[in-house]
Motif scaffolding. Structure first.
Motif, PDB file in Angstrom:
ATOM      1  N   ASN A  65       1.184  -0.784   0.222  1.00 19.82           N
ATOM      2  CA  ASN A  65       0.077  -0.003  -0.007  1.00 19.82           C
ATOM      3  C   ASN A  65       0.531   0.948   0.232  1.00 19.82           C
ATOM      4  O   ASN A  65       0.423   2.284  -0.593  1.00 19.82           O
ATOM      5  CB  ASN A  65      -1.530  -0.225   1.120  1.00 19.82           C
ATOM      6  N   TYR A  66       1.637   1.450   0.916  1.00 22.12           N
ATOM      7  CA  TYR A  66       2.918   2.602   0.853  1.00 22.12           C
ATOM      8  C   TYR A  66       3.332   2.837  -0.174  1.00 22.12           C
ATOM      9  O   TYR A  66       3.113   3.985  -0.935  1.00 22.12           O
ATOM     10  CB  TYR A  66       3.637   1.887   2.139  1.00 22.12           C
ATOM     11  N   ALA A  67       4.104   1.316  -1.265  1.00 20.17           N
ATOM     12  CA  ALA A  67       4.942   1.565  -2.230  1.00 20.17           C
ATOM     13  C   ALA A  67       3.415   2.460  -3.149  1.00 20.17           C
ATOM     14  O   ALA A  67       4.279   3.139  -4.624  1.00 20.17           O
ATOM     15  CB  ALA A  67       4.842   0.516  -2.628  1.00 20.17           C
ATOM     16  N   MET A  68       2.258   1.977  -3.409  1.00 21.78           N
ATOM     17  CA  MET A  68       1.207   2.780  -4.544  1.00 21.78           C
ATOM     18  C   MET A  68       1.423   3.766  -3.825  1.00 21.78           C
ATOM     19  O   MET A  68       1.018   4.962  -5.244  1.00 21.78           O
ATOM     20  CB  MET A  68       0.221   1.779  -4.041  1.00 21.78           C
ATOM     21  N   LYS A  69       0.979   4.541  -3.071  1.00 24.90           N
ATOM     22  CA  LYS A  69       0.859   5.528  -2.508  1.00 24.90           C
ATOM     23  C   LYS A  69       2.302   6.621  -2.992  1.00 24.90           C
ATOM     24  O   LYS A  69       2.134   7.498  -3.119  1.00 24.90           O
ATOM     25  CB  LYS A  69       0.437   6.210  -1.262  1.00 24.90           C
ATOM     26  N   LEU A  70       3.489   6.010  -2.776  1.00 20.34           N
ATOM     27  CA  LEU A  70       4.485   6.375  -3.898  1.00 20.34           C
ATOM     28  C   LEU A  70       4.374   6.479  -4.636  1.00 20.34           C
ATOM     29  O   LEU A  70       4.472   7.764  -5.522  1.00 20.34           O
ATOM     30  CB  LEU A  70       5.882   5.567  -3.255  1.00 20.34           C
ATOM     31  N   ILE A  71       4.121   5.727  -5.964  1.00 12.22           N
ATOM     32  CA  ILE A  71       3.965   5.554  -7.095  1.00 12.22           C
ATOM     33  C   ILE A  71       3.265   6.366  -7.428  1.00 12.22           C
ATOM     34  O   ILE A  71       3.243   7.553  -8.775  1.00 12.22           O
ATOM     35  CB  ILE A  71       3.802   4.403  -7.565  1.00 12.22           C
ATOM     36  N   HIS A  72       1.716   6.807  -7.389  1.00 12.65           N
ATOM     37  CA  HIS A  72       0.860   7.653  -7.371  1.00 12.65           C
ATOM     38  C   HIS A  72       1.417   8.788  -7.409  1.00 12.65           C
ATOM     39  O   HIS A  72       1.642   9.721  -8.108  1.00 12.65           O
ATOM     40  CB  HIS A  72      -0.174   7.527  -6.425  1.00 12.65           C
ATOM     41  N   SER A  73       1.732   9.428  -6.064  1.00 15.13           N
ATOM     42  CA  SER A  73       2.580  10.457  -5.731  1.00 15.13           C
ATOM     43  C   SER A  73       3.823  11.611  -6.916  1.00 15.13           C
ATOM     44  O   SER A  73       3.786  11.816  -7.627  1.00 15.13           O
ATOM     45  CB  SER A  73       3.577  10.971  -4.212  1.00 15.13           C
ATOM     46  N   ILE A  74       4.975   9.963  -7.178  1.00 13.85           N
ATOM     47  CA  ILE A  74       5.561   9.900  -8.507  1.00 13.85           C
ATOM     48  C   ILE A  74       5.026  10.927  -9.583  1.00 13.85           C
ATOM     49  O   ILE A  74       5.189  11.304 -10.322  1.00 13.85           O
ATOM     50  CB  ILE A  74       6.496   9.052  -8.307  1.00 13.85           C
ATOM     51  N   ASN A  75       3.881   9.771 -10.204  1.00 12.68           N
ATOM     52  CA  ASN A  75       2.809   9.752 -11.214  1.00 12.68           C
ATOM     53  C   ASN A  75       2.515  11.197 -11.535  1.00 12.68           C
ATOM     54  O   ASN A  75       2.693  11.328 -12.840  1.00 12.68           O
ATOM     55  CB  ASN A  75       1.892   8.845 -11.517  1.00 12.68           C
ATOM     56  N   SER A  76       2.431  12.114 -10.431  1.00 13.26           N
ATOM     57  CA  SER A  76       2.283  13.619 -10.760  1.00 13.26           C
ATOM     58  C   SER A  76       3.092  14.256 -11.396  1.00 13.26           C
ATOM     59  O   SER A  76       2.504  15.364 -12.308  1.00 13.26           O
ATOM     60  CB  SER A  76       1.431  14.179  -9.205  1.00 13.26           C
ATOM     61  N   LEU A  77       3.790  13.737 -11.531  1.00 13.88           N
ATOM     62  CA  LEU A  77       5.787  14.432 -12.737  1.00 13.88           C
ATOM     63  C   LEU A  77       5.312  14.591 -13.797  1.00 13.88           C
ATOM     64  O   LEU A  77       5.698  15.038 -14.223  1.00 13.88           O
ATOM     65  CB  LEU A  77       6.991  13.764 -12.062  1.00 13.88           C
ATOM     66  N   ARG A  78       4.554  13.542 -13.690  1.00 13.10           N
ATOM     67  CA  ARG A  78       3.704  13.422 -15.297  1.00 13.10           C
ATOM     68  C   ARG A  78       3.714  15.276 -16.743  1.00 13.10           C
ATOM     69  O   ARG A  78       3.936  14.815 -17.262  1.00 13.10           O
ATOM     70  CB  ARG A  78       2.849  12.030 -15.854  1.00 13.10           C
ATOM     71  N   ASN A  79       2.735  15.594 -15.346  1.00 11.57           N
ATOM     72  CA  ASN A  79       1.957  16.740 -14.883  1.00 11.57           C
ATOM     73  C   ASN A  79       2.891  17.987 -15.078  1.00 11.57           C
ATOM     74  O   ASN A  79       2.166  19.336 -16.060  1.00 11.57           O
ATOM     75  CB  ASN A  79       0.950  16.544 -15.260  1.00 11.57           C
ATOM     76  N   CYS A  80       3.688  17.403 -13.771  1.00 10.42           N
ATOM     77  CA  CYS A  80       4.571  18.830 -13.100  1.00 10.42           C
ATOM     78  C   CYS A  80       5.985  18.981 -12.953  1.00 10.42           C
ATOM     79  O   CYS A  80       5.971  20.406 -13.524  1.00 10.42           O
ATOM     80  CB  CYS A  80       3.408  19.290 -11.482  1.00 10.42           C
ATOM     81  N   ALA A  81       6.455  18.120 -13.904  1.00  7.64           N
ATOM     82  CA  ALA A  81       7.539  18.174 -13.674  1.00  7.64           C
ATOM     83  C   ALA A  81       7.997  19.481 -14.346  1.00  7.64           C
ATOM     84  O   ALA A  81       9.406  20.374 -13.883  1.00  7.64           O
ATOM     85  CB  ALA A  81       8.184  17.382 -14.339  1.00  7.64           C
ATOM     86  N   GLY A  82       7.975  20.234 -15.727  1.00  7.53           N
ATOM     87  CA  GLY A  82       8.318  21.322 -16.188  1.00  7.53           C
ATOM     88  C   GLY A  82       8.104  22.680 -15.379  1.00  7.53           C
ATOM     89  O   GLY A  82       8.832  23.197 -15.787  1.00  7.53           O
ATOM     90  N   SER A  83       7.287  21.612 -14.227  1.00  8.97           N
ATOM     91  CA  SER A  83       6.913  23.346 -13.705  1.00  8.97           C
ATOM     92  C   SER A  83       7.967  23.851 -12.437  1.00  8.97           C
ATOM     93  O   SER A  83       7.501  24.938 -11.928  1.00  8.97           O
ATOM     94  CB  SER A  83       5.508  24.222 -13.603  1.00  8.97           C
TER      95      SER A  83
END
Length: 101
Positions: free
Chosen positions: A34-52
């Protein structure tokens, strides 16, 4: 808004694996997953916000990659160190936030 493809390199994958192992040892295997899934979900946010996100001022991050950026996740417990290469966000490491400053 630009959308990036996400790559989690071997070092970052090992960091996630180590976290899951640690949590599994002190709790349950389900808690680790469960913790790993939360980590990966948070990391996936970089798909949209990394450039900013600005380049990191931290030497620890710069020593991992000269154009490193950082994102604090999981209530600021962990810092994702990543860089952008063309259309890709490459996650280099996931470190305890206390080790970045």
């Amino acid at each position: 808004m630009r959308r990036f493809d996400l790559i989690i390199n071997d070092s970052a994958s090992n960091d996630i694996r180590s976290l899951v192992d640690f949590i599994t040892n002190i709790n349950t295997p389900e808690s680790g997953v469960n913790y790993a899934m939360k980590l990966i979900h948070s990391i996936n946010s970089l798909r949209n916000c990394a450039g900013s996100i600005r380049y990191s001022p931290y030497q620890t991050a710069k020593s991992i990659h000269p154009q490193a950026k950082t994102l604090s996740i999981m209530k600021h417990r962990w810092t994702v160190v990543f860089h952008i290469d063309g259309d890709y966000v490459i996650v280099d490491r996931i470190l305890p936030s206390s080790s970045i400053a």
